[in-house]
Design an enzyme around this catalytic site. Structure first.
Site, PDB file in Angstrom:
ATOM      1  N   TYR A  59      -3.879  20.968   6.386  1.00  7.66           N
ATOM      2  CA  TYR A  59      -4.872  19.494   6.739  1.00  7.66           C
ATOM      3  C   TYR A  59      -5.694  18.978   5.272  1.00  7.66           C
ATOM      4  O   TYR A  59      -6.184  18.183   5.430  1.00  7.66           O
ATOM      5  CB  TYR A  59      -5.207  18.465   7.871  1.00  7.66           C
ATOM      6  CG  TYR A  59      -4.169  18.718   9.150  1.00  7.66           C
ATOM      7  CD1 TYR A  59      -3.014  19.940   9.971  1.00  7.66           C
ATOM      8  CD2 TYR A  59      -4.226  17.795   9.622  1.00  7.66           C
ATOM      9  CE1 TYR A  59      -2.490  19.631  10.597  1.00  7.66           C
ATOM     10  CE2 TYR A  59      -3.159  17.276  10.508  1.00  7.66           C
ATOM     11  CZ  TYR A  59      -2.926  18.802  11.239  1.00  7.66           C
ATOM     12  OH  TYR A  59      -1.848  18.529  12.331  1.00  7.66           O
ATOM     13  N   LYS A 108      -1.638  34.354  11.952  1.00  8.74           N
ATOM     14  CA  LYS A 108      -0.448  34.671  11.171  1.00  8.74           C
ATOM     15  C   LYS A 108      -0.604  35.189   9.733  1.00  8.74           C
ATOM     16  O   LYS A 108      -0.127  35.640   8.916  1.00  8.74           O
ATOM     17  CB  LYS A 108       0.268  33.679  11.056  1.00  8.74           C
ATOM     18  CG  LYS A 108       1.847  34.046  10.601  1.00  8.74           C
ATOM     19  CD  LYS A 108       2.959  33.968  11.573  1.00  8.74           C
ATOM     20  CE  LYS A 108       3.677  34.196  11.570  1.00  8.74           C
ATOM     21  NZ  LYS A 108       5.122  35.087  11.833  1.00  8.74           N
ATOM     22  N   ASP A 156       3.031  32.904  16.575  1.00  9.03           N
ATOM     23  CA  ASP A 156       4.217  32.824  17.137  1.00  9.03           C
ATOM     24  C   ASP A 156       4.561  33.337  19.150  1.00  9.03           C
ATOM     25  O   ASP A 156       4.885  32.987  19.263  1.00  9.03           O
ATOM     26  CB  ASP A 156       5.107  33.027  15.882  1.00  9.03           C
ATOM     27  CG  ASP A 156       5.411  34.724  15.258  1.00  9.03           C
ATOM     28  OD1 ASP A 156       3.887  35.572  15.410  1.00  9.03           O
ATOM     29  OD2 ASP A 156       6.402  35.207  14.634  1.00  9.03           O
ATOM     30  N   ASP A 183      -3.144  22.552  16.352  1.00 15.35           N
ATOM     31  CA  ASP A 183      -2.640  21.007  16.588  1.00 15.35           C
ATOM     32  C   ASP A 183      -1.460  21.331  17.601  1.00 15.35           C
ATOM     33  O   ASP A 183      -1.079  20.352  18.218  1.00 15.35           O
ATOM     34  CB  ASP A 183      -1.638  21.033  15.353  1.00 15.35           C
ATOM     35  CG  ASP A 183      -1.340  19.143  15.475  1.00 15.35           C
ATOM     36  OD1 ASP A 183      -1.758  18.537  16.551  1.00 15.35           O
ATOM     37  OD2 ASP A 183      -0.266  19.321  14.678  1.00 15.35           O
ATOM     38  N   ASP A 242      -0.304  20.640  21.813  1.00 15.34           N
ATOM     39  CA  ASP A 242       0.814  20.161  22.395  1.00 15.34           C
ATOM     40  C   ASP A 242       1.620  20.854  23.555  1.00 15.34           C
ATOM     41  O   ASP A 242       1.837  20.903  24.631  1.00 15.34           O
ATOM     42  CB  ASP A 242       2.009  19.070  21.588  1.00 15.34           C
ATOM     43  CG  ASP A 242       1.484  17.775  21.078  1.00 15.34           C
ATOM     44  OD1 ASP A 242      -0.631  18.146  21.222  1.00 15.34           O
ATOM     45  OD2 ASP A 242       2.293  17.444  20.822  1.00 15.34           O
TER      46      ASP A 242
END
Ligand code: IPM
Ligand code: MN
Length: 333
Positions: free
Chosen positions: A126, A171, A202, A226, A230
């Site tokens: 971002y 990651k 993951d 982010d 969700d």
């Protein structure tokens, strides 16, 4: 205390007034400073937010924020992202716990869980360093020492009041910037006497769906946070239940995790509980713990009684839900 109140667009205009009603119900002594930014303003003036709006926000103690619709324009800069950057709101704190484990939400977790995602909020993918031409689009992922240290410290501080352990999500098997993030988070955890474990993002997504009860404080980079937020919102049963705080050293902004939901806007059916609980996080931030506790028990109580908005499979309106919360608060005061 001065609170900048930004309803924004869509259901922001419905859920923020609900949150303000609840702040009034707990008798918070505050002055509302309305700030109009977002899609509506962009349509009218060509600018979704100007410098004067930011100044107004800076003149307040904190910000209560609804949601903003992003216009389909490649030159448009997200209002929310700009506020996060300009006010240096580097920690995005997102708590997730099912509100009453027996509730008849679409998804039923097997065991109770209580997770806080601590998402780095100003850099990573971002960072806004982007370069697009006809043949190639490039978004630069920026991970700084300062950014890692401060988000890891925030996570450790939160962990101290809870299970004293953090899960570092990254990651690092692929991305060097993640290896950098990982190392610094480990350093901060060790310095603070906080236990840590780590997960590849993951594997984390998989594990969160199957065993959310294993996790407590999760610290991660901007985009991973982010996405995982969700996922966690789905575990809780609805985005409409999930609040968040964007915290910096000087300013703070409180907002529901959900967006402006243009599909249901104006119908009076949006779930106000995410916004109401964001207001509760604001109360905690200003040190009004008793009022915050009152708001949370009101939310738990109305849900336990079975009141459900449409997102939770019921038919209560935004007003029904807000009224029930306010009535509960009045009844115990
Ligand atoms: C969020 C939202 C924002 C983000 C969007 C609206 C810019 O999805 O707060 O989670 O990506 O951070
Ligand atoms: Mn999001």
């Amino acid at each position: 205390m001065k609170v900048a109140v930004i309803e924004g667009d869509g259901i922001g205009k419905e859920v923020i007034p609900a949150a303000v009603d609840v702040l009034n119900a707990v008798n918070l002594d505050f002055e509302q400073v309305p700030v109009e930014v977002g899609y509506g303003k962009w349509e009218r003036t060509g600018l979704a937010m100007d410098d004067a709006d930011l100044e107004l926000m800076r003149s307040c103690d904190c910000i209560l924020f609804g949601a903003i619709t992003t216009p389909n324009d490649p030159n448009y800069q997200s209002v929310l992202l700009r506020i996060r950057q300009e006010l240096d709101l580097y920690a995005n704190i997102r708590p997730f716990r099912p509100l009453g484990i027996t509730m008849d939400i679409p998804y039923k977790p097997a065991k109770p869980f209580d997770i806080i995602i601590v998402r780095e909020n100003t850099e990573g993918l971002y960072a806004g360093i982007e370069d697009v031409n006809q043949n190639r689009a490039c978004s630069t992922r920026v991970v700084t020492r300062k950014g890692c240290l401060r988000i890891a410290k925030t996570a450790c501080k939160l962990a101290k009041g809870r299970g004293n352990s953090i899960t570092i999500v990254h990651k690092a098997n692929v991305l060097k910037s993640c290896g950098f993030f990982r190392e610094l988070c480990i350093e901060v955890a060790n310095e603070n006497g906080v236990r840590y474990n780590e997960m590849l993002v993951d594997a984390m997504a998989y594990s969160l769906v199957l065993n959310p009860e294993r996790y407590d404080v999760i610290v991660t980079t901007n985009l991973f946070g982010d996405i995982l937020s969700d996922l966690c919102a789905a575990l809780v049963g609805s985005l409409g239940l999930c609040p968040s705080a964007n915290i910096g050293d000087k300013y703070a902004l409180f907002e529901p995790v959900h967006g402006s939901a243009p599909d249901i806007a104006g119908k009076g059916i949006a779930n106000p509980l995410a916004a109401i609980q964001s207001a509760k996080m604001m109360l905690e931030w200003v040190g009004e713990f008793e009022k915050a506790g009152l708001v949370q028990s009101a939310v738990d109580n109305v849900l336990q009684k079975g009141l459900r908005t449409v997102d939770l499979g019921g038919s209560a309106s935004t007003n029904d839900m807000t009224k029930a919360i306010v009535e509960y608060i009045r009844s115990v005061q």
